[in-house]
Design a protein around this motif. Sequence first.
Motif, PDB file in Angstrom:
ATOM      1  N   MET A  69      -8.092 -14.257  -4.698  1.00 31.31           N
ATOM      2  CA  MET A  69      -8.579 -15.243  -5.323  1.00 31.31           C
ATOM      3  C   MET A  69      -9.597 -16.140  -4.684  1.00 31.31           C
ATOM      4  O   MET A  69     -10.747 -16.465  -5.198  1.00 31.31           O
ATOM      5  N   GLY A  70      -9.297 -16.632  -3.356  1.00 31.23           N
ATOM      6  CA  GLY A  70     -10.425 -17.083  -2.608  1.00 31.23           C
ATOM      7  C   GLY A  70     -11.601 -16.243  -2.313  1.00 31.23           C
ATOM      8  O   GLY A  70     -12.724 -16.582  -2.230  1.00 31.23           O
ATOM      9  N   VAL A  71     -11.296 -15.419  -1.367  1.00 29.31           N
ATOM     10  CA  VAL A  71     -12.176 -14.384  -0.400  1.00 29.31           C
ATOM     11  C   VAL A  71     -12.859 -13.661  -1.475  1.00 29.31           C
ATOM     12  O   VAL A  71     -14.197 -13.372  -1.215  1.00 29.31           O
ATOM     13  N   PHE A  81     -23.740 -20.235  -5.845  1.00 30.33           N
ATOM     14  CA  PHE A  81     -23.987 -21.410  -6.701  1.00 30.33           C
ATOM     15  C   PHE A  81     -23.591 -22.830  -6.099  1.00 30.33           C
ATOM     16  O   PHE A  81     -23.691 -23.741  -6.763  1.00 30.33           O
ATOM     17  N   GLY A  82     -22.641 -22.706  -5.075  1.00 31.04           N
ATOM     18  CA  GLY A  82     -21.942 -23.816  -4.637  1.00 31.04           C
ATOM     19  C   GLY A  82     -22.834 -24.990  -3.779  1.00 31.04           C
ATOM     20  O   GLY A  82     -23.901 -24.655  -3.311  1.00 31.04           O
ATOM     21  N   THR A  83     -22.577 -26.225  -4.109  1.00 32.66           N
ATOM     22  CA  THR A  83     -23.454 -27.228  -3.336  1.00 32.66           C
ATOM     23  C   THR A  83     -23.320 -27.036  -1.907  1.00 32.66           C
ATOM     24  O   THR A  83     -22.324 -26.374  -1.515  1.00 32.66           O
ATOM     25  N   PRO A  84     -24.139 -27.655  -0.942  1.00 30.92           N
ATOM     26  CA  PRO A  84     -24.020 -27.538   0.335  1.00 30.92           C
ATOM     27  C   PRO A  84     -22.648 -28.339   0.748  1.00 30.92           C
ATOM     28  O   PRO A  84     -21.834 -27.610   1.481  1.00 30.92           O
ATOM     29  N   GLU A  85     -21.995 -29.263   0.235  1.00 30.33           N
ATOM     30  CA  GLU A  85     -20.813 -29.865   0.646  1.00 30.33           C
ATOM     31  C   GLU A  85     -19.719 -29.092   0.230  1.00 30.33           C
ATOM     32  O   GLU A  85     -18.813 -28.965   1.047  1.00 30.33           O
ATOM     33  N   GLN A  86     -19.777 -28.443  -0.996  1.00 28.80           N
ATOM     34  CA  GLN A  86     -18.725 -27.307  -1.438  1.00 28.80           C
ATOM     35  C   GLN A  86     -18.611 -26.259  -0.347  1.00 28.80           C
ATOM     36  O   GLN A  86     -17.600 -25.765   0.356  1.00 28.80           O
ATOM     37  N   GLN A  87     -19.863 -25.695  -0.004  1.00 29.31           N
ATOM     38  CA  GLN A  87     -19.874 -24.619   0.956  1.00 29.31           C
ATOM     39  C   GLN A  87     -19.055 -25.039   2.224  1.00 29.31           C
ATOM     40  O   GLN A  87     -18.508 -24.232   2.845  1.00 29.31           O
ATOM     41  N   GLU A  89     -17.133 -27.402   2.961  1.00 27.77           N
ATOM     42  CA  GLU A  89     -15.581 -27.800   2.841  1.00 27.77           C
ATOM     43  C   GLU A  89     -14.918 -26.685   2.712  1.00 27.77           C
ATOM     44  O   GLU A  89     -13.807 -26.161   3.345  1.00 27.77           O
ATOM     45  N   TRP A  90     -15.246 -25.571   1.561  1.00 23.58           N
ATOM     46  CA  TRP A  90     -14.549 -24.692   1.199  1.00 23.58           C
ATOM     47  C   TRP A  90     -14.476 -23.561   1.630  1.00 23.58           C
ATOM     48  O   TRP A  90     -13.494 -22.504   1.964  1.00 23.58           O
ATOM     49  N   LEU A  91     -15.665 -22.814   2.081  1.00 22.51           N
ATOM     50  CA  LEU A  91     -15.985 -21.496   2.578  1.00 22.51           C
ATOM     51  C   LEU A  91     -15.308 -21.296   3.930  1.00 22.51           C
ATOM     52  O   LEU A  91     -14.546 -20.350   3.912  1.00 22.51           O
ATOM     53  N   PRO A  92     -15.504 -21.887   5.093  1.00 21.93           N
ATOM     54  CA  PRO A  92     -14.479 -21.933   6.129  1.00 21.93           C
ATOM     55  C   PRO A  92     -13.126 -21.900   6.088  1.00 21.93           C
ATOM     56  O   PRO A  92     -12.322 -20.885   6.602  1.00 21.93           O
ATOM     57  N   ALA A  93     -12.573 -22.691   5.102  1.00 23.94           N
ATOM     58  CA  ALA A  93     -11.080 -22.765   4.899  1.00 23.94           C
ATOM     59  C   ALA A  93     -10.642 -21.452   4.213  1.00 23.94           C
ATOM     60  O   ALA A  93      -9.570 -21.309   4.460  1.00 23.94           O
ATOM     61  N   ILE A  94     -11.611 -20.902   3.322  1.00 16.25           N
ATOM     62  CA  ILE A  94     -11.155 -19.763   2.707  1.00 16.25           C
ATOM     63  C   ILE A  94     -10.942 -18.608   3.780  1.00 16.25           C
ATOM     64  O   ILE A  94     -10.089 -17.854   3.802  1.00 16.25           O
ATOM     65  N   LEU A  95     -11.926 -18.476   4.616  1.00 13.91           N
ATOM     66  CA  LEU A  95     -12.281 -17.502   5.418  1.00 13.91           C
ATOM     67  C   LEU A  95     -11.174 -17.690   6.585  1.00 13.91           C
ATOM     68  O   LEU A  95     -10.749 -16.473   7.058  1.00 13.91           O
TER      69      LEU A  95
END
Length: 189
Positions: A69-71, A81-87, A89-95
Amino acid sequence: MAEPCRLKPVAPRGRCAKRRRVCIGLTPPRGWLGVSWPKEQGGTGWTPQQRYIFDYELDQAGAATIIPMGVIYIGPILCAFGTPEQQREWLPAILESRSFWAQGYSEPGAGSDLAGLGLRAERDGDHYILNGTKIWTSGAHWADWIFCLARTSKEARKQDGISMICADLRSAGVTAYPIPRPCQSKCTA
């Protein structure tokens, strides 16, 4: 490719448990969880051929599959396509496996037929208010976030006016119930 992964066997639990193995060293800094992600976003930056070889070797070693789901599903979309803010916040947390995601496409009475989509998302300033129900959202009762399809406008064609929305499952008014598995009363895993 980086050095081979060291595998440590873990005994399966319960009658329904499958062979499981834990792979040490898949998380950052190697980026092995984000094998389809660009290096700049914490992934490997590998070509499709390199990813295929990696997936093949994991399978041959009996490594556990990655919960996609996340990865595998939302991560690459956020990378592109994510905004810099979404990237941020969310990308490190997913990884780093600090955040767990669910996919919300199917609905009661509609399955995954987009023409029958009933979840509505109405704009409220910078946010959306969601109203409706999703079903078959694997792991939603454990997830922190859900990416789901919602109807954001009333178009003549029912396949139009649909958007992907990311929602915090800990928000007020959100309830997730697990759907029991057939073996749930016998499984301990």
